[in-house]
Each structure stands twice: as C-alpha cells, then as structure tokens.
Design a protein around this motif. Structure first.
Motif, short mmCIF file in Angstrom:
data_model
loop_
_atom_site.label_atom_id
_atom_site.label_comp_id
_atom_site.label_asym_id
_atom_site.label_seq_id
_atom_site.Cartn_x
_atom_site.Cartn_y
_atom_site.Cartn_z
N ASN A 1 28.12 54.04 59.05
CA ASN A 1 29.19 53.40 58.52
C ASN A 1 30.41 53.34 59.24
O ASN A 1 30.90 54.63 59.71
N ASP B 1 33.07 50.66 55.63
CA ASP B 1 33.80 51.32 54.43
C ASP B 1 35.24 50.42 54.52
O ASP B 1 36.05 50.85 55.26
N GLU C 1 30.85 50.61 51.70
CA GLU C 1 31.67 51.26 50.70
C GLU C 1 32.88 50.47 50.22
O GLU C 1 33.52 50.04 51.50
#
Ligand code: GAL
Length: 666
Positions: free
Chosen positions: A245, A268, A306
């Motif tokens: 990520n 994210d 995210e």
C-alpha cells in the motif's frame, strides 16, 4: 490480478475483539449489509500470530477468514512485518532502527524496523512462511499485502555497511565515486570506503551526490525488503499475487521502481476534504493526480486500499466528510482507474492512537450512523457499475514525475531554498489538463513515451542523457512537449551539465537558459502576450523562479509571452518551437492557474487530444474516462445539468458506451 467485480471493504482488525465474539458476529452481519466483499486482515497481528518466539497461533485467523468467505467476503492477507511484537524488539535490539543522529530507537510504534537486519529478516521469513503454508492455496485469500506503508530510513551499522557495498557496486572504485560526487570540493575526497557514512545532522550533509545516493539506497532497501517478503510467501504459494500500500506524494521510495515488483498497485488516500482555503474541486484534483500516478505505475487498474469513511485523526484539523463527499470520493477513485474502494477501518478500535479515527462502524455500533449508511450507499453504487472493473484508460498526456529528480531538486542549494513547491508545479499543469478532461499519466524518465500526444516536463532539474534524447525523438516524430524552467540542470549524479542548458533540449526548444532569478514568496513579475504570436495566451504573472532564456541564433523559438518587468523585461516567458513533425513549448516560470488553463486548452487541441466528454461542462464538473465508460463528477454543491441529466451537488454520473451512444448506468 483481474477483478470481475469492484472490491468494497477495508482494514479489519478482529484481533482487537477476540474476547467479544458477539462483536465479531455482528461484524459479519454488518459487512453483508454494507455490501462488503473484501477485507484486509493481519496487518498488525504479529503479536497474536506469534505470541512467543517460534510459537505460532493461526487458528483464530483461519476461523475468521473462513467465516468471512462463507459470506462471500474474500481476504487480502497482510504480512505482519510493519509492527513487530515487543518480545522481538527487546530480545534483538538490532531490529530497532537507528535515526540519522545515530540514536537507536526504543521499542515503539510501527514501520520502524531495520530492513537490513538479518535477524529481522529471519523472523519475518518464519512468520510469513507460516502464513503462506496455511493460506497460500486458500481460495479465500485473493491477494497478499506485504507489510504496511513501507517508509522511513535506518542508519545503523548494518545499513552503513550495506550502503558501502551498494556504492561499491554502483561505482566500482573510490575514484569513480569521488568524481561522481565532486568530492574534491571542500577537500572531501574519500580514500577508504569505511570513511563513507550516511548523511547526518551532525555529520556530512553538504556532498549532495552522497545525499542523493543515500536516498536511492534507502529506496532500494525498501524494495529489497518487499522482494524478500514476497519471495518468502511465493516460495510456498506460487500462485499468490502481491501488493504494497503506497502513499500520497510519497518521498522515500521510487515507486516506479517498486511497482515493477508488485502485481497490483494499491494506495492509501486521505484527502483533506473541506480544508480551509481549498474548494472541493481543488481537493478532488489533488487526489485525482495521485490516483493517476498510481494507475500509471503499471498502466493498469490499481486498488484504493485505505480511505476514511468519515474523518481521520492525524490531520491538524480533521473535518468530517460532508454528506455526499464519501460517494464523490469513492467514485472518483473508480473513475481514475481503481478497482476497489476500501476503508481504514472497518470498526473503530477502543484504545490507543487511532481510537478516534473514523471507521465504518463506530463505538456505538449503530447502522443508522452516517458513515455506515454512506458505506452501504457506496457498496450499492459499486455493484451498479461493476462492469467497469478491469477496464483501462486512454493514453493522452503524461507529466514527468521522477523520484531521483525530486530528491536532487529538493536536496540542492540554489536560486531559491525557501521551498520550490515541486508538487505545486506538477499540480499547476495537472489541474489544467484534468479540468480540460484530458487523461493524464504520471511517468518517470525510464517510462516509454509511446502513445502519448503530449508530454509535460516540469522542473526536470536532473535529466538523463537517454531521456533527453527520447524526448527530442518524441517531438521529432510529431509529439508535443512542454518543458519548464529549471529543467536539464544536472546529470544523474547531481553534477551540473557543462555547456548549454536545458541539457540535451536546447535544439528542440530553440533556446537556452541564460540566467535564473529567485523570487520571494508573493513576489511576481508581470508577463504579457506577444502580438501576432501563433498561440493566443493571456497576460499572467511569473513567480518562484524566473528563467531568462536566449533564443537560438540559427533556429529560434517563437516567443508567445514576454516578461514586462525587471531587468529581464522583453525576454521570452513562454515560447514555442517547431521541431521535426512536432512542437516544443517552453515555460520560463510558474504562472497563474488561469494561464495554464488557456495554455493547455490550446496545447491539447494542437496535440489532437479530445476531452473525455465532447460537450461543454459547467464549471466544477470533472470528467474522466475508463475504456468504454465516462464519469462526470459535480464538485460543486449546486445541482448541474450534464448530458441532459441532472447531477446533484457533489453527485456523480457514469455512462457506458453502447452501439446507441452513451447509456447512463449510474
Ligand atoms: C494509514 C495506515 C493505517 C492507519 C491509517 C489512519 O496510513 O496504513 O494503518 O494508520 O493511516 O489514517
């Protein structure tokens, strides 16, 4: 990994609730309600997966993975290396990072392990292989998530030794290294590899070639660590696919290089919606530029790993997303190439650092709370546009964003050390193109230029010979290039190019840089259009750095804009030059947003780039394309009419291309 659906879900931390089976039961029920089809598990579970050295407890995780799967919810399984258990950090001090000032950290926080430590790697290998053995062939696990947000740097002795090895490989001899760093300056010639140390506040920080190489080294360590973990899992799970990520405007790692190791890019995203002094449209553009970067890294759909369903708890002021923004933000990710909308976090933790961070399910567990209701709505919308999954994006314009350049640019002392606003420069170009409905990729110096109509090269201070040649070739063969001030100053070692600059581009541009003048914050120089110029541009103001160019004597560029003030009044502030079949624009300074809008409207037209939507859109409506789909997003609070349909304030419409034209699917 090809998804046939859009993923909807997020980070799930059941390890915090194992003593509350009722809550775990409720999670399953609420996830189904919210149309969740994926969760990320295990990111911070190491202390529970291996409570004592060599003692592994994976049953609880297997149980949860399978209960979820029975309900149609797949798992993105994380390796837990980002946060190590206390026993490990205490028993093996070498796994704890050493800061630039050479102080070893105490056990604390997360994402602060030494990526070089053989002990850490061995411990990570053991736990990763336990996970891989247990879940490697499990159909419930659709993707592996390596560690969490790889970042930071370690200056321990192990890393110093590794840095020296890395330098030996890069340069072969101290002589070559001294030359590349111009170490003779201030008499810094190195005579033994052992004399080389990473930059430190109380140590070396003036050999800018060293600083640049240290950044490259740190980046390569993270990539090496990723590769190490991936291969630990892959050895036991040959079919597994991997992501990491990534983050917003991230500095520490060359993501172009990291992306080569990933199967799927994910990131994210935590935009500062409703930030004072910024409109929703501006925040949307800022976020869109990142989505576009993450799409471009592999030229294929990425995952939004995210995002907050409501607010964060780490921004100076954390605003709630106002009603409608969660949907706008979710669909924006999809519009720009994401095949998922995932949240941090599914359920709010009760204690510690993130207890007051937004979550789909809050401490009250209520399904009539706004974040939950809005998550359900997003889940429904994603099901409605599921056919978008896996579709690509058209190739139109590219903006150069190169990590080595960013590191060198920011690490050098020059005409303006009070902040060059590198990202602001990129955003100036990006916003104008995005507002015009042009699809923009963000590419590196090693990326191919094939297929693009327009390539923008903003502040490419560090330029490689090879890229300069390819850019000239691109223009020669009919492409359009836009090159700005402070480009082509140094080579890959941060050594100034000798001779005329921008290095390698002067013939293409029909001019050379003669001088560059620094401006204070707020200081500006008026510029006005040249009468009868081939492109009509508006008057504007120059700021940050004002480059003074001298036109080529034999084959000069045509000035479009000139400075009106200062000793350089009359010098070209913008110019165009025909080169081969194409054209090269030159922008000598940073201008106002209005200027870039007019400029790119013209440049894109000249380059033959068509906007995403062929109808004129009201101000504040952003358009984007995925192959076969058109997304229109109203980034204003007032309703608007587009393509004959009303879009509510902050509303999104999605159309699919059919034989009979555009069909509205959302
Ligand atoms: C991310 C991180 C998550 C969580 C989140 C809070 O950067 O990966 O674990 O901390 O921020 O916004």
């Amino acid at each position: 990994m090809q998804t046939r659906q859009l993923f909807h879900g997020g980070d799930y931390n059941p390890e915090q609730w194992l003593d509350r089976p009722d809550i775990l039961e409720q999670d399953l029920e609420l996830m189904q309600k919210a149309r969740v089809n994926v969760v990320t598990l295990g990111v911070f579970s190491w202390a529970l997966l291996e409570p004592e050295e060599g003692v592994f407890r994976l049953d609880w995780l297997a149980d949860i993975i399978h209960k979820l799967y029975e309900r149609g919810i797949s798992t993105i399984l994380a390796t837990p290396s980002a946060a190590r258990p206390a026993w490990l950090a205490h028993k093996y001090p070498e796994v704890r990072r050493v800061r630039a000032d050479r102080v070893r950290e105490l056990y604390n926080r997360r994402q602060n392990y030494c990526y070089t430590s053989p002990v850490y790697r061995e411990k990570v290998r053991r736990i990763d292989q336990e996970l891989a053995r247990r879940f490697g062939g499990d159909p419930a696990v659709v993707l592996w998530h390596i560690s969490n947000e790889l970042s930071g740097e370690c200056h321990c002795e192990l890393c110093q030794a590794e840095f020296r090895r890395w330098l030996q490989e890069r340069y072969g001899s101290l002589q070559a290294l001294n030359k590349a760093w111009n170490a003779r300056f201030w008499s810094h010639d190195y005579t033994d590899w052992e004399q080389i140390e990473s930059p430190a506040p109380q140590g070396e920080n003036a050999v800018q070639g060293l600083t640049l190489d240290w950044k490259r080294f740190v980046s390569s360590r993270h990539i090496d660590f990723f590769r190490f973990e991936r291969d630990c899992v892959r050895a036991l799970a040959p079919q597994a696919e991997f992501t990491a990520n990534l983050m917003y405007r991230f500095h520490d790692i060359d993501y172009h290089a990291l992306a080569k190791e990933l199967d799927v890019v994910s990131w994210d995203s935590y935009p500062t919606w409703h930030k004072r002094g910024e409109t929703v449209e501006e925040t949307a553009l800022d976020t869109a530029m990142m989505h576009d970067l993450f799409y471009s890294l592999k030229g294929k759909p990425f995952l939004l790993m995210e995002s907050s369903p409501s607010f964060t708890n780490w921004q100076p002021v954390s605003k709630q997303k106002k009603p409608g923004i969660a949907m706008l933000s979710a669909l924006q990710a999809v519009a720009h190439g994401s095949d998922s909308v995932c949240y941090f976090q599914w359920r709010a933790s009760r204690g510690a650092e993130e207890k007051l961070h937004g979550a789909v399910v809050g401490h009250d567990g209520r399904t009539d709370a706004r974040p939950f209701r809005e998550t359900v709505q997003v889940g429904e919308a994603l099901e409605q546009v599921a056919q978008v999954a896996a579709s690509g994006r058209p190739k139109q314009a590219a903006i150069l964003h190169d990590w080595s350049n960013m590191w060198a640019l920011e690490g050098s002392s020059g005409p303006r050390n009070a902040g060059l606003g590198y990202w602001k420069e990129l955003a100036g170009h990006y916003n104008a193109l995005a507002r015009a409905g042009i699809t923009v990729d963000l590419i590196g110096q090693e990326s191919s230029l094939e297929g693009y109509g327009l390539v923008v090269v903003p502040m490419l201070y560090l330029i490689g010979e090879e890229f300069a040649q390819r850019l000239c070739q691109f223009v020669k063969q009919g492409g359009t290039a836009v090159v700005t001030y402070w480009t082509g100053v140094v080579d890959e070692s941060d050594l100034c190019w000798l001779g005329d600059t921008p290095h390698g581009l002067t013939r293409m541009l029909g001019l050379r840089r003669a001088e560059i003048d620094g401006m204070y914050d707020g200081e500006e120089r008026r510029c006005s259009p040249v009468e009868g110029a081939p492109a009509a541009l508006p008057a504007t103001r120059a700021s940050v750095l004002c480059e003074v160019a001298a036109l080529d004597e034999e084959d000069p560029a045509v000035p479009l804009l000139v400075y009106d003030e200062d000793y350089f009044a009359g010098a070209p502030a913008a110019a165009v030059h025909a080169y081969g079949e194409g054209r090269a624009y030159y922008l000598a300074s940073r201008f106002t947003p209005e200027f870039y809008e007019s400029f790119y409207a013209e440049a894109a037209k000249q380059a033959g780039l068509a906007p995403a939507c062929d109808q004129e859109l009201p101000w504040g409506v952003l358009s984007s394309r995925r192959d076969g789909f058109l997304f229109l997003q109203n980034c204003t609070e007032a309703p608007v009419t587009v393509l004959g349909c009303e879009l509510a304030g902050w509303g999104t419409g999605v159309w699919q291309e059919t034989e009979n034209g555009w069909e509205k699917i959302l």
